[in-house]
Design a protein around this motif. Structure first.
Motif, PDB file in Angstrom:
ATOM      1  N   VAL A 148       0.836  -1.200   0.000  1.00 34.92           N
ATOM      2  CA  VAL A 148       0.000   0.000   0.000  1.00 34.92           C
ATOM      3  C   VAL A 148       0.874   1.254   0.000  1.00 34.92           C
ATOM      4  CG1 VAL A 148      -2.019  -1.042   1.108  1.00 34.92           C
ATOM      5  CG2 VAL A 148      -0.150  -0.148   2.530  1.00 34.92           C
ATOM      6  N   ASP A 149       0.254   2.373  -0.400  1.00 31.02           N
ATOM      7  CA  ASP A 149       0.908   3.682  -0.331  1.00 31.02           C
ATOM      8  C   ASP A 149       0.567   4.325   1.009  1.00 31.02           C
ATOM      9  OD1 ASP A 149       2.018   3.616  -2.950  1.00 31.02           O
ATOM     10  OD2 ASP A 149       0.052   4.110  -3.776  1.00 31.02           O
ATOM     11  N   VAL A 172       1.707   1.941  12.239  1.00 26.55           N
ATOM     12  CA  VAL A 172       3.000   1.270  12.167  1.00 26.55           C
ATOM     13  C   VAL A 172       3.576   1.271  13.572  1.00 26.55           C
ATOM     14  CG1 VAL A 172       5.307   1.251  11.157  1.00 26.55           C
ATOM     15  CG2 VAL A 172       3.372   2.078   9.801  1.00 26.55           C
ATOM     16  N   TYR A 173       3.761   0.080  14.158  1.00 25.34           N
ATOM     17  CA  TYR A 173       4.283  -0.003  15.519  1.00 25.34           C
ATOM     18  C   TYR A 173       5.759   0.382  15.561  1.00 25.34           C
ATOM     19  CZ  TYR A 173      -0.020  -2.327  16.957  1.00 25.34           C
ATOM     20  OH  TYR A 173      -1.332  -2.600  17.234  1.00 25.34           O
ATOM     21  N   LYS A 174       6.192   0.873  16.716  1.00 27.50           N
ATOM     22  CA  LYS A 174       7.565   1.353  16.872  1.00 27.50           C
ATOM     23  C   LYS A 174       8.587   0.304  16.469  1.00 27.50           C
ATOM     24  CE  LYS A 174       6.894   4.797  20.531  1.00 27.50           C
ATOM     25  NZ  LYS A 174       7.173   5.150  21.947  1.00 27.50           N
ATOM     26  N   ASP A 175       8.314  -0.976  16.821  1.00 31.33           N
ATOM     27  CA  ASP A 175       9.309  -2.009  16.531  1.00 31.33           C
ATOM     28  C   ASP A 175       9.347  -2.391  15.056  1.00 31.33           C
ATOM     29  OD1 ASP A 175       6.905  -3.315  16.389  1.00 31.33           O
ATOM     30  OD2 ASP A 175       7.367  -4.852  17.866  1.00 31.33           O
ATOM     31  N   ASN A 176       8.491  -1.760  14.236  1.00 28.84           N
ATOM     32  CA  ASN A 176       8.531  -1.965  12.791  1.00 28.84           C
ATOM     33  C   ASN A 176       9.105  -0.760  12.058  1.00 28.84           C
ATOM     34  OD1 ASN A 176       7.525  -4.615  12.359  1.00 28.84           O
ATOM     35  ND2 ASN A 176       5.463  -3.912  12.834  1.00 28.84           N
ATOM     36  N   VAL A 177       9.623   0.201  12.815  1.00 29.01           N
ATOM     37  CA  VAL A 177      10.210   1.403  12.213  1.00 29.01           C
ATOM     38  C   VAL A 177      11.729   1.305  12.335  1.00 29.01           C
ATOM     39  CG1 VAL A 177      10.353   3.915  12.284  1.00 29.01           C
ATOM     40  CG2 VAL A 177       8.176   2.783  12.767  1.00 29.01           C
ATOM     41  N   GLN A 186       6.041  10.184   2.434  1.00 23.93           N
ATOM     42  CA  GLN A 186       5.288   9.246   1.601  1.00 23.93           C
ATOM     43  C   GLN A 186       6.122   7.981   1.423  1.00 23.93           C
ATOM     44  OE1 GLN A 186       3.381  10.923  -1.872  1.00 23.93           O
ATOM     45  NE2 GLN A 186       3.324  12.961  -0.967  1.00 23.93           N
ATOM     46  N   LEU A 187       5.547   6.847   1.827  1.00 22.81           N
ATOM     47  CA  LEU A 187       6.278   5.584   1.870  1.00 22.81           C
ATOM     48  C   LEU A 187       5.460   4.451   1.268  1.00 22.81           C
ATOM     49  CD1 LEU A 187       7.150   5.854   5.674  1.00 22.81           C
ATOM     50  CD2 LEU A 187       8.677   6.519   3.817  1.00 22.81           C
ATOM     51  N   LYS A 188       6.130   3.332   1.056  1.00 28.36           N
ATOM     52  CA  LYS A 188       5.460   2.090   0.704  1.00 28.36           C
ATOM     53  C   LYS A 188       5.393   1.226   1.959  1.00 28.36           C
ATOM     54  CE  LYS A 188       4.876   2.416  -3.841  1.00 28.36           C
ATOM     55  NZ  LYS A 188       3.555   2.299  -4.509  1.00 28.36           N
ATOM     56  N   GLY A 189       4.328   0.466   2.093  1.00 27.01           N
ATOM     57  CA  GLY A 189       4.182  -0.427   3.225  1.00 27.01           C
ATOM     58  C   GLY A 189       3.385  -1.656   2.849  1.00 27.01           C
ATOM     59  N   VAL A 190       3.183  -2.518   3.820  1.00 32.21           N
ATOM     60  CA  VAL A 190       2.417  -3.748   3.605  1.00 32.21           C
ATOM     61  C   VAL A 190       1.425  -3.906   4.757  1.00 32.21           C
ATOM     62  CG1 VAL A 190       2.538  -6.271   3.436  1.00 32.21           C
ATOM     63  CG2 VAL A 190       4.309  -4.871   2.365  1.00 32.21           C
ATOM     64  N   VAL A 191       0.206  -4.337   4.425  1.00 36.53           N
ATOM     65  CA  VAL A 191      -0.794  -4.612   5.456  1.00 36.53           C
ATOM     66  C   VAL A 191      -0.379  -5.891   6.174  1.00 36.53           C
ATOM     67  CG1 VAL A 191      -3.215  -5.085   5.959  1.00 36.53           C
ATOM     68  CG2 VAL A 191      -2.616  -3.509   4.102  1.00 36.53           C
ATOM     69  N   LYS A 192       0.113  -5.744   7.396  1.00 37.21           N
ATOM     70  CA  LYS A 192       0.606  -6.898   8.151  1.00 37.21           C
ATOM     71  C   LYS A 192      -0.540  -7.686   8.768  1.00 37.21           C
ATOM     72  CE  LYS A 192       3.993  -8.048  11.756  1.00 37.21           C
ATOM     73  NZ  LYS A 192       4.978  -7.482  12.703  1.00 37.21           N
ATOM     74  N   ILE A 202       0.287  -1.929   9.916  1.00 36.80           N
ATOM     75  CA  ILE A 202       1.115  -1.753   8.723  1.00 36.80           C
ATOM     76  C   ILE A 202       2.581  -1.974   9.081  1.00 36.80           C
ATOM     77  CG2 ILE A 202       1.753  -0.180   6.858  1.00 36.80           C
ATOM     78  CD1 ILE A 202      -1.197  -0.886   6.835  1.00 36.80           C
ATOM     79  N   THR A 203       3.304  -2.620   8.177  1.00 38.58           N
ATOM     80  CA  THR A 203       4.742  -2.751   8.336  1.00 38.58           C
ATOM     81  C   THR A 203       5.433  -2.074   7.157  1.00 38.58           C
ATOM     82  OG1 THR A 203       6.607  -4.292   8.535  1.00 38.58           O
ATOM     83  CG2 THR A 203       4.738  -5.008   7.201  1.00 38.58           C
ATOM     84  N   LEU A 204       6.608  -1.532   7.405  1.00 33.85           N
ATOM     85  CA  LEU A 204       7.369  -0.886   6.343  1.00 33.85           C
ATOM     86  C   LEU A 204       8.288  -1.870   5.632  1.00 33.85           C
ATOM     87  CD1 LEU A 204       8.326   2.467   8.109  1.00 33.85           C
ATOM     88  CD2 LEU A 204       6.310   1.920   6.737  1.00 33.85           C
ATOM     89  N   GLU A 205       8.291  -3.130   6.104  1.00 34.89           N
ATOM     90  CA  GLU A 205       9.076  -4.181   5.457  1.00 34.89           C
ATOM     91  C   GLU A 205       8.137  -5.134   4.734  1.00 34.89           C
ATOM     92  OE1 GLU A 205      13.026  -5.181   7.788  1.00 34.89           O
ATOM     93  OE2 GLU A 205      11.264  -5.745   8.932  1.00 34.89           O
ATOM     94  N   LYS A 206       8.626  -5.751   3.674  1.00 39.43           N
ATOM     95  CA  LYS A 206       7.854  -6.795   3.024  1.00 39.43           C
ATOM     96  C   LYS A 206       7.839  -8.019   3.932  1.00 39.43           C
ATOM     97  CE  LYS A 206       8.411  -5.240  -1.713  1.00 39.43           C
ATOM     98  NZ  LYS A 206       8.801  -5.581  -3.097  1.00 39.43           N
ATOM     99  N   ILE A 207       6.756  -8.788   3.844  1.00 38.48           N
ATOM    100  CA  ILE A 207       6.511  -9.857   4.810  1.00 38.48           C
ATOM    101  C   ILE A 207       7.007 -11.204   4.289  1.00 38.48           C
ATOM    102  CG2 ILE A 207       4.693 -11.116   6.042  1.00 38.48           C
ATOM    103  CD1 ILE A 207       3.087  -8.522   6.028  1.00 38.48           C
ATOM    104  N   GLY A 208       7.550 -12.008   5.206  1.00 41.81           N
ATOM    105  CA  GLY A 208       7.948 -13.369   4.884  1.00 41.81           C
ATOM    106  C   GLY A 208       9.070 -13.438   3.875  1.00 41.81           C
ATOM    107  N   TYR A 209       9.009 -14.442   2.990  1.00 39.64           N
ATOM    108  CA  TYR A 209      10.074 -14.654   2.022  1.00 39.64           C
ATOM    109  C   TYR A 209      10.180 -13.508   1.028  1.00 39.64           C
ATOM    110  CZ  TYR A 209      10.472 -19.382   3.799  1.00 39.64           C
ATOM    111  OH  TYR A 209      10.672 -20.450   4.619  1.00 39.64           O
ATOM    112  N   ARG A 210       9.110 -12.719   0.917  1.00 43.87           N
ATOM    113  CA  ARG A 210       9.141 -11.606  -0.036  1.00 43.87           C
ATOM    114  C   ARG A 210      10.097 -10.507   0.391  1.00 43.87           C
ATOM    115  NH1 ARG A 210       2.771 -10.761  -0.343  1.00 43.87           N
ATOM    116  NH2 ARG A 210       3.045 -11.448   1.807  1.00 43.87           N
ATOM    117  N   ASN A 211      10.509 -10.517   1.665  1.00 43.40           N
ATOM    118  CA  ASN A 211      11.417  -9.450   2.096  1.00 43.40           C
ATOM    119  C   ASN A 211      12.877  -9.865   2.054  1.00 43.40           C
ATOM    120  OD1 ASN A 211      11.816 -11.058   4.306  1.00 43.40           O
ATOM    121  ND2 ASN A 211      11.403  -9.480   5.827  1.00 43.40           N
TER     122      ASN A 211
END
Length: 275
Positions: A148-149, A172-177, A186-192, A202-211
């Motif tokens: 997501v944007d 976005v939780y602190k431990d995901n920043v 303006q950032l890209k993120g993923v619905v965690k 929301i996480t700012l990292e791609k999830i699982g093997y995609r990251n």
């Protein structure tokens, strides 16, 4: 002809004050001389932003504002009067933010995240720093693990509130920043995760093997920038990894494991070496 948006119009005629443009429904608008192109022909098409001038007349501009109707942006407050605040949005006429639309008092020189909308009573484009009232999570248009944007809205005790796809609110939780962020970024993120009540984590990292792939590339880039060596291992402090690579220790270990498996790095007690 849409107020507050980019319109593609045709050149109708030239006057002393500029050129008049016309839309498909024969509505006309003036493009002042300061914006008239050096070379043009009648019936040429031109993209312009349409808004109201200081005398509440419809006017066009080839300048693109920092914010358009229905958008969010971080704008600078130029002045505050008895009527409200006036913001710099890149046009000659400043964008008005009434006192009733201020989440807290705006001050000259300050930067504020605002939403631009058309006031139906005055038919003017105005700004509001009460951004949450233009967002809705009742019916979600996103799914778990979807990219997501994001626009960073404001901090909270547990992280950062973000605007998701200009429609929803998320957190976005602190431990995901893992990098410095500020209001308006303006950032890209993923619905965690989607929690009860359609609350979006929301996480700012791609999830699982995609990251693994982008993080592995980040580690490789760091190795190349430091002569093929970085003093990090799987026993390094998470804060040291975050500071140097802007990722979590878990993501770092996945990335390093991927690079090691591909025989791109060598892992030694004192750090990682590029092969």
């Amino acid at each position: 002809m849409e107020l507050g948006a980019i319109n593609t119009l045709e050149i109708l005629r030239e006057t002393d004050h500029g050129i008049y443009l016309i839309d498909a429904e024969d509505n006309e608008v003036l493009l002042p001389n300061r914006y008239v192109p050096t070379a043009f022909k009648i019936w040429d098409k031109i993209d312009v932003f349409v808004y109201l001038d200081n005398e509440e007349r419809l006017v066009a501009s080839t300048d693109i504002p920092y914010i358009k109707k229905g958008e969010f942006a971080l704008l600078r407050c130029n002045q505050v009067t008895d009527f409200g605040a006036f913001l710099d949005w890149g046009l000659v006429k400043e964008l008005f933010c009434p006192f009733k639309e201020q989440a807290f008092p705006l001050k000259p020189g300050g930067w504020y995240l605002v939403h631009c909308y058309l006031d139906e009573k005055t038919e003017r484009l105005v700004a509001s720093s009460k951004t949450n009232r233009f967002l809705d999570n009742k019916v979600l248009t996103v799914e778990q693990f979807e990219e997501v944007d994001l626009i960073v809205s404001h901090p909270s005790d547990i992280g950062w509130n973000v605007i998701v796809n200009k429609i929803h609110t998320g957190l976005v939780y602190k431990d995901n920043v893992f990098k410095d962020i500020s209001v308006g970024d303006q950032l890209k993120g993923v619905v965690k995760k989607i929690r009860p009540g359609n609350k979006l984590d929301i996480t700012l990292e791609k999830i699982g093997y995609r990251n693994i792939e982008p993080n592995a590339e980040r580690v490789l880039q760091e190795l190349e920038d430091n002569s093929g060596y970085i003093n990090l291992t799987d026993k390094s402090n998470p804060d040291a990894i975050k500071q140097q690579l802007q990722m979590s220790k878990k993501s770092f270990k996945k990335a390093v494991g991927s690079l090691y498996k591909n025989r791109q790095i060598e892992i030694k007690p004192d750090g990682i070496y590029l092969l």
